[in-house]
Design an enzyme around this catalytic site. Structure first.
Site, PDB file in Angstrom:
ATOM      1  N   VAL A   1       0.826  -1.213   0.000  1.00 24.79           N
ATOM      2  CA  VAL A   1       0.000   0.000   0.000  1.00 24.79           C
ATOM      3  C   VAL A   1       0.859   1.262   0.000  1.00 24.79           C
ATOM      4  CG1 VAL A   1      -1.654   1.322   1.395  1.00 24.79           C
ATOM      5  CG2 VAL A   1      -2.004  -1.116   1.007  1.00 24.79           C
TER       6      VAL A   1
ATOM      7  N   ASP B   1      10.150   3.765   5.719  1.00 23.13           N
ATOM      8  CA  ASP B   1       9.927   2.421   6.273  1.00 23.13           C
ATOM      9  C   ASP B   1      10.992   2.146   7.325  1.00 23.13           C
ATOM     10  OD1 ASP B   1       8.149  -0.155   4.939  1.00 23.13           O
ATOM     11  OD2 ASP B   1       9.655  -0.625   6.465  1.00 23.13           O
TER      12      ASP B   1
ATOM     13  N   PHE C   1      -8.354   0.399  -1.508  1.00 29.69           N
ATOM     14  CA  PHE C   1      -9.084  -0.712  -2.130  1.00 29.69           C
ATOM     15  C   PHE C   1      -8.286  -1.426  -3.215  1.00 29.69           C
ATOM     16  CE2 PHE C   1     -12.323   2.277  -0.570  1.00 29.69           C
ATOM     17  CZ  PHE C   1     -13.026   1.434   0.290  1.00 29.69           C
TER      18      PHE C   1
ATOM     19  N   ALA D   1     -15.260 -19.917  -8.681  1.00 24.30           N
ATOM     20  CA  ALA D   1     -15.090 -20.986  -7.687  1.00 24.30           C
ATOM     21  C   ALA D   1     -13.654 -21.486  -7.740  1.00 24.30           C
ATOM     22  CB  ALA D   1     -16.056 -22.113  -7.996  1.00 24.30           C
ATOM     23  N   GLY D   2     -13.178 -22.022  -6.634  1.00 19.81           N
ATOM     24  CA  GLY D   2     -11.800 -22.519  -6.620  1.00 19.81           C
ATOM     25  C   GLY D   2     -11.392 -23.032  -5.263  1.00 19.81           C
TER      26      GLY D   2
ATOM     27  N   GLY E   1      -7.297 -16.305  -0.397  1.00 23.28           N
ATOM     28  CA  GLY E   1      -6.150 -16.210   0.505  1.00 23.28           C
ATOM     29  C   GLY E   1      -5.682 -14.767   0.510  1.00 23.28           C
TER      30      GLY E   1
ATOM     31  N   CYS F   1      -5.321 -10.008   3.169  1.00 23.43           N
ATOM     32  CA  CYS F   1      -6.451  -9.147   3.544  1.00 23.43           C
ATOM     33  C   CYS F   1      -7.779  -9.853   3.787  1.00 23.43           C
ATOM     34  CB  CYS F   1      -6.590  -8.034   2.519  1.00 23.43           C
ATOM     35  SG  CYS F   1      -5.174  -6.951   2.616  1.00 23.43           S
TER      36      CYS F   1
ATOM     37  N   ARG G   1       1.335 -14.700   1.520  1.00 26.73           N
ATOM     38  CA  ARG G   1       0.660 -14.618   2.813  1.00 26.73           C
ATOM     39  C   ARG G   1      -0.725 -15.280   2.715  1.00 26.73           C
ATOM     40  NH1 ARG G   1       1.555  -8.310   4.330  1.00 26.73           N
ATOM     41  NH2 ARG G   1       1.278  -8.095   2.085  1.00 26.73           N
TER      42      ARG G   1
HETATM   43  P1  NAD Z   1       3.098  -4.656   4.148  1.00 23.88           P
HETATM   44  O1  NAD Z   1       3.408  -5.625   5.210  1.00 23.88           O
HETATM   45  O2  NAD Z   1       3.413  -4.998   2.731  1.00 23.88           O
HETATM   46  O3  NAD Z   1       3.807  -3.267   4.453  1.00 23.88           O
HETATM   47  C1  NAD Z   1       3.823  -2.653   5.704  1.00 23.88           C
HETATM   48  C2  NAD Z   1       5.147  -1.928   5.834  1.00 23.88           C
HETATM   49  O4  NAD Z   1       5.124  -1.108   6.991  1.00 23.88           O
HETATM   50  C3  NAD Z   1       6.353  -2.867   6.008  1.00 23.88           C
HETATM   51  O5  NAD Z   1       7.299  -2.634   4.976  1.00 23.88           O
HETATM   52  C4  NAD Z   1       6.907  -2.514   7.383  1.00 23.88           C
HETATM   53  O6  NAD Z   1       8.313  -2.604   7.475  1.00 23.88           O
HETATM   54  C5  NAD Z   1       6.436  -1.079   7.517  1.00 23.88           C
HETATM   55  N1  NAD Z   1       6.444  -0.569   8.895  1.00 23.88           N
HETATM   56  C6  NAD Z   1       6.140  -1.218  10.045  1.00 23.88           C
HETATM   57  N2  NAD Z   1       6.303  -0.402  11.093  1.00 23.88           N
HETATM   58  C7  NAD Z   1       6.709   0.803  10.617  1.00 23.88           C
HETATM   59  C8  NAD Z   1       7.035   2.041  11.197  1.00 23.88           C
HETATM   60  N3  NAD Z   1       6.986   2.222  12.517  1.00 23.88           N
HETATM   61  N4  NAD Z   1       7.418   3.057  10.393  1.00 23.88           N
HETATM   62  C9  NAD Z   1       7.492   2.886   9.057  1.00 23.88           C
HETATM   63  N5  NAD Z   1       7.204   1.728   8.447  1.00 23.88           N
HETATM   64  C10 NAD Z   1       6.803   0.696   9.212  1.00 23.88           C
HETATM   65  O7  NAD Z   1       1.544  -4.333   4.304  1.00 23.88           O
HETATM   66  P2  NAD Z   1       0.519  -3.900   3.153  1.00 23.88           P
HETATM   67  O8  NAD Z   1       0.108  -5.106   2.387  1.00 23.88           O
HETATM   68  O9  NAD Z   1       1.050  -2.712   2.438  1.00 23.88           O
HETATM   69  O10 NAD Z   1      -0.732  -3.478   4.048  1.00 23.88           O
HETATM   70  C11 NAD Z   1      -0.709  -2.328   4.850  1.00 23.88           C
HETATM   71  C12 NAD Z   1      -2.115  -2.032   5.328  1.00 23.88           C
HETATM   72  O11 NAD Z   1      -2.962  -1.753   4.219  1.00 23.88           O
HETATM   73  C13 NAD Z   1      -2.805  -3.185   6.081  1.00 23.88           C
HETATM   74  O12 NAD Z   1      -3.639  -2.637   7.067  1.00 23.88           O
HETATM   75  C14 NAD Z   1      -3.641  -3.860   5.003  1.00 23.88           C
HETATM   76  O13 NAD Z   1      -4.762  -4.522   5.523  1.00 23.88           O
HETATM   77  C15 NAD Z   1      -4.064  -2.663   4.176  1.00 23.88           C
HETATM   78  N6  NAD Z   1      -4.366  -2.970   2.775  1.00 23.88           N
HETATM   79  C16 NAD Z   1      -3.532  -3.789   2.058  1.00 23.88           C
HETATM   80  C17 NAD Z   1      -3.806  -4.039   0.723  1.00 23.88           C
HETATM   81  C18 NAD Z   1      -2.952  -4.967  -0.094  1.00 23.88           C
HETATM   82  O14 NAD Z   1      -3.330  -5.270  -1.216  1.00 23.88           O
HETATM   83  N7  NAD Z   1      -1.826  -5.447   0.380  1.00 23.88           N
HETATM   84  C19 NAD Z   1      -4.906  -3.420   0.113  1.00 23.88           C
HETATM   85  C20 NAD Z   1      -5.713  -2.581   0.878  1.00 23.88           C
HETATM   86  C21 NAD Z   1      -5.429  -2.346   2.216  1.00 23.88           C
HETATM   87  C1  UGA Z   2      -8.471  -7.675  -2.020  1.00 24.40           C
HETATM   88  C2  UGA Z   2      -9.548  -6.736  -2.577  1.00 24.40           C
HETATM   89  O1  UGA Z   2      -9.930  -7.182  -3.885  1.00 24.40           O
HETATM   90  C3  UGA Z   2      -9.040  -5.298  -2.641  1.00 24.40           C
HETATM   91  O2  UGA Z   2     -10.098  -4.447  -3.075  1.00 24.40           O
HETATM   92  C4  UGA Z   2      -8.577  -4.878  -1.248  1.00 24.40           C
HETATM   93  O3  UGA Z   2      -8.034  -3.587  -1.287  1.00 24.40           O
HETATM   94  C5  UGA Z   2      -7.525  -5.851  -0.749  1.00 24.40           C
HETATM   95  O4  UGA Z   2      -8.065  -7.201  -0.737  1.00 24.40           O
HETATM   96  C6  UGA Z   2      -7.112  -5.523   0.643  1.00 24.40           C
HETATM   97  O5  UGA Z   2      -7.897  -5.053   1.417  1.00 24.40           O
HETATM   98  O6  UGA Z   2      -5.955  -5.794   0.891  1.00 24.40           O
HETATM   99  P1  UGA Z   2      -6.290  -8.845  -2.980  1.00 24.40           P
HETATM  100  O7  UGA Z   2      -6.302  -9.601  -1.703  1.00 24.40           O
HETATM  101  O8  UGA Z   2      -5.036  -8.223  -3.444  1.00 24.40           O
HETATM  102  O9  UGA Z   2      -7.379  -7.669  -2.928  1.00 24.40           O
HETATM  103  O10 UGA Z   2      -6.742  -9.827  -4.149  1.00 24.40           O
HETATM  104  P2  UGA Z   2      -8.127 -10.283  -4.798  1.00 24.40           P
HETATM  105  O11 UGA Z   2      -8.010 -10.165  -6.253  1.00 24.40           O
HETATM  106  O12 UGA Z   2      -9.281  -9.653  -4.165  1.00 24.40           O
HETATM  107  O13 UGA Z   2      -8.136 -11.838  -4.425  1.00 24.40           O
HETATM  108  C7  UGA Z   2      -8.204 -12.273  -3.086  1.00 24.40           C
HETATM  109  C8  UGA Z   2      -8.338 -13.776  -3.044  1.00 24.40           C
HETATM  110  O14 UGA Z   2      -9.617 -14.183  -3.508  1.00 24.40           O
HETATM  111  C9  UGA Z   2      -7.327 -14.519  -3.917  1.00 24.40           C
HETATM  112  O15 UGA Z   2      -6.842 -15.649  -3.230  1.00 24.40           O
HETATM  113  C10 UGA Z   2      -8.126 -14.940  -5.119  1.00 24.40           C
HETATM  114  O16 UGA Z   2      -7.631 -16.101  -5.740  1.00 24.40           O
HETATM  115  C11 UGA Z   2      -9.487 -15.189  -4.491  1.00 24.40           C
HETATM  116  N1  UGA Z   2     -10.609 -15.068  -5.445  1.00 24.40           N
HETATM  117  C12 UGA Z   2     -10.896 -13.881  -6.019  1.00 24.40           C
HETATM  118  C13 UGA Z   2     -11.395 -16.195  -5.720  1.00 24.40           C
HETATM  119  O17 UGA Z   2     -11.153 -17.296  -5.188  1.00 24.40           O
HETATM  120  N2  UGA Z   2     -12.449 -16.057  -6.589  1.00 24.40           N
HETATM  121  C14 UGA Z   2     -12.761 -14.876  -7.182  1.00 24.40           C
HETATM  122  O18 UGA Z   2     -13.740 -14.837  -7.954  1.00 24.40           O
HETATM  123  C15 UGA Z   2     -11.955 -13.762  -6.898  1.00 24.40           C
END
Ligand code: NAD
Ligand code: UGA
Length: 435
Positions: free
Chosen positions: A11, A30, A152, A255-256, A260, A263, A330
């Site tokens: 993010v 970071d 999102f 379906a699948g 995972g 999130c 993850r």
């Molecule tokens: P991530 O684990 O990839 O990244 C988090 C980063 O924060 C790490 O690099 C870590 O070293 C850093 N960090 C930790 N403590 C810190 C500090 N004190 N100062 C600066 N950096 C620090 O996590 P992510 O996947 O980017 O997710 C972050 C948040 O966004 C979560 O709450 C997640 O639920 C949400 N989110 C993630 C996604 C996604 O697709 N990954 C999408 C939407 C929302």
């Molecule tokens: C999901 C949401 O789609 C994002 O909008 C949101 O920001 C993010 O979580 C978050 O909060 O971190 P992401 O986890 O990156 O995004 O991936 P998706 O494409 O949503 O897939 C999630 C899981 O659902 C995967 O394991 C995928 O294989 C599975 N999936 C998805 C299915 O099994 N069937 C589907 O029809 C769609």
């Protein structure tokens, strides 16, 4: 505008880079010094299509820099985005320690009016708590405003999603902050893809409700798939027919092996935990989680329907990431599936186009291969767990000739049963007749 992102993960790094691309000056902070030194050398710590080109350009043009120095980032910025992780605790509630740490830092180093926007997914009430933590740590009582700005984006499509959001949710009780955030996001607004300004708590809940709803669609179609197999229907056709109704929509009905990633599993638990805390028993969401967990066992049972005993069997696994176009493992279904197959005695050969390095940190005793053909060589069963495009366009004749036995268990429904029969495979997928 001058922006600081705290956290350079999926993010934070994507937001920092894309806001820089929009012309803002961004400092991406970071605590992970290895991550920051990689980024300074132009090496991406995550696999995300299109990201490296954008990072390189914006660093070169002086709009994007990386540092471990939170103080510098916070002082220089007008807007600070909190983008740190919010992993689940044992009991499913959300671990807010990283959010609290950065909130304390913001308070400590703040030197003038700032807008603090939380992109991390956090339970309702957390932004209020962040406000408190900042206040407690402030040396000088300068003004600041809090915004809940749920993210999102999807991994594997993060850059594309950043520039084409379905909506932007801005949760704040400050008119000034709302105005600044609307201005910042204005270039991303398109017809039918609005910026919605709302209160903080609603914004926080929109994020959990959205992820839980998408997860519900997936578990729902997975249960329909189970029925399809019993009655002889085809879940792909059922999903297609359902999806034609605009009220339902065709997306997230594949379906699948279940969902995972970092999130959906965590946010489904997070919503349940939040409900419990407030006396709301989320029956639907609880079932969504249960069906999702069962779906992995469902795939294992399909493997066992090919060979009851796996002790002397070699199994190829295609796809280790939790979905295609990412190296993120993850909560990847493949991890549970590989471990279970190993527990049942099978020898595993595995291939993933980009997730091998991350999988290696978790899975042991696996023979990793450099291509999908090498993986199936001498195997009794091929199990498909992630639907990478290169698996769809594979030479099936060659696969057939390399395998010891022509058995495929497809956890993502990427081939047509009738075609697989022609190639001489025993083909089992999810919610469709076997071939
Ligand atoms: P991530 O684990 O990839 O990244 C988090 C980063 O924060 C790490 O690099 C870590 O070293 C850093 N960090 C930790 N403590 C810190 C500090 N004190 N100062 C600066 N950096 C620090 O996590 P992510 O996947 O980017 O997710 C972050 C948040 O966004 C979560 O709450 C997640 O639920 C949400 N989110 C993630 C996604 C996604 O697709 N990954 C999408 C939407 C929302
Ligand atoms: C999901 C949401 O789609 C994002 O909008 C949101 O920001 C993010 O979580 C978050 O909060 O971190 P992401 O986890 O990156 O995004 O991936 P998706 O494409 O949503 O897939 C999630 C899981 O659902 C995967 O394991 C995928 O294989 C599975 N999936 C998805 C299915 O099994 N069937 C589907 O029809 C769609």
């Amino acid at each position: 505008m001058k922006i600081c992102t705290l956290g350079a993960g999926y993010v934070g790094l994507v937001a920092a880079t894309c806001f820089a691309e929009l012309g803002n000056e961004v400092i991406c902070v970071d605590v992970d010094s290895e991550r920051i030194s990689k980024l300074k050398k132009g090496i991406m710590p995550i696999y995300e299509p299109g990201l490296k080109e954008l990072v390189d350009r914006n660093v070169k043009e002086g709009r994007l820099e990386f540092t471990t120095d939170a103080k510098q980032g916070i002082r220089d910025a007008e807007i600070i985005f909190i983008c740190v992780g919010t992993p689940p605790k044992e009991d499913g509630s959300v671990n807010l320690e990283y959010v609290e740490t950065v909130a304390a830092e913001i308070g400590r180093y703040m030197n003038g009016y700032k807008i603090i926007a939380t992109k991390s997914t956090v339970p309702v009430g957390t932004n209020e708590h962040i406000q408190e933590v900042i206040r407690q740590n402030q040396k000088n009582k300068v003004r600041f405003d809090i915004v809940s700005l749920p993210e999102f984006l999807r991994e594997g499509a993060a850059v594309k999603d950043f520039f084409n959001p379905d909506r932007t949710i801005i949760g704040t009780d400050s008119e000034k902050a709302a105005e600044v955030m609307v201005k910042l996001h204005k270039p991303l607004e398109r017809v039918g893809k609005p910026i919605m300004v709302t209160d903080i708590k609603s914004a926080e809940l929109i994020k959990y409700a959205s992820n839980a709803f998408l997860s519900t669609k997936i578990s729902f179609i997975n249960e329909i798939a189970r029925l399809c197999e019993k009655v002889g229907a085809d879940v792909k056709k059922v999903a297609q027919g359902m999806g034609l109704d605009e009220r339902i929509g065709s997306r997230f009905l594949q379906a699948g092996v279940g969902y995972g990633g970092s999130c959906f599993p965590k946010d489904v638990l997070g919503l349940m935990s939040l409900g419990k805390q407030h006396g709301v028993d989320f029956k639907i969401v609880r079932a969504v989680d249960q069906v999702n967990k069962e779906q992995r066992t469902y795939l294992i049972n399909k493997v066992l329907s090919v060979h009851k005993k796996l002790g002397d069997k070699k199994i190829a696994v295609w796809g280790l990431a939790f979905k295609p176009k990412t190296d993120d493992v993850r909560e990847a279904p493949a991890l549970t599936i590989v471990k279970e197959l190993q527990y049942l005695g099978a020898k595993i050969k595995a291939f993933d186009p980009v997730a091998e390095e991350n999988a290696k940190k978790i899975l042991t005793d696996v023979e990793y291969t450099k291509d999908p053909y090498e993986a199936v060589k001498g195997c009794h069963i091929l199990v498909i767990v992630t639907e990478w495009d290169e698996f769809r366009n594979i030479d099936l004749q060659k696969i057939r000739s390399l395998m010891k036995e022509p058995n495929i268990v497809d956890g993502r429904n990427i081939y047509e049963p009738a075609e697989m029969k022609k190639f001489g495979f025993v083909y089992k997928s999810i919610g469709r007749p076997d071939a």
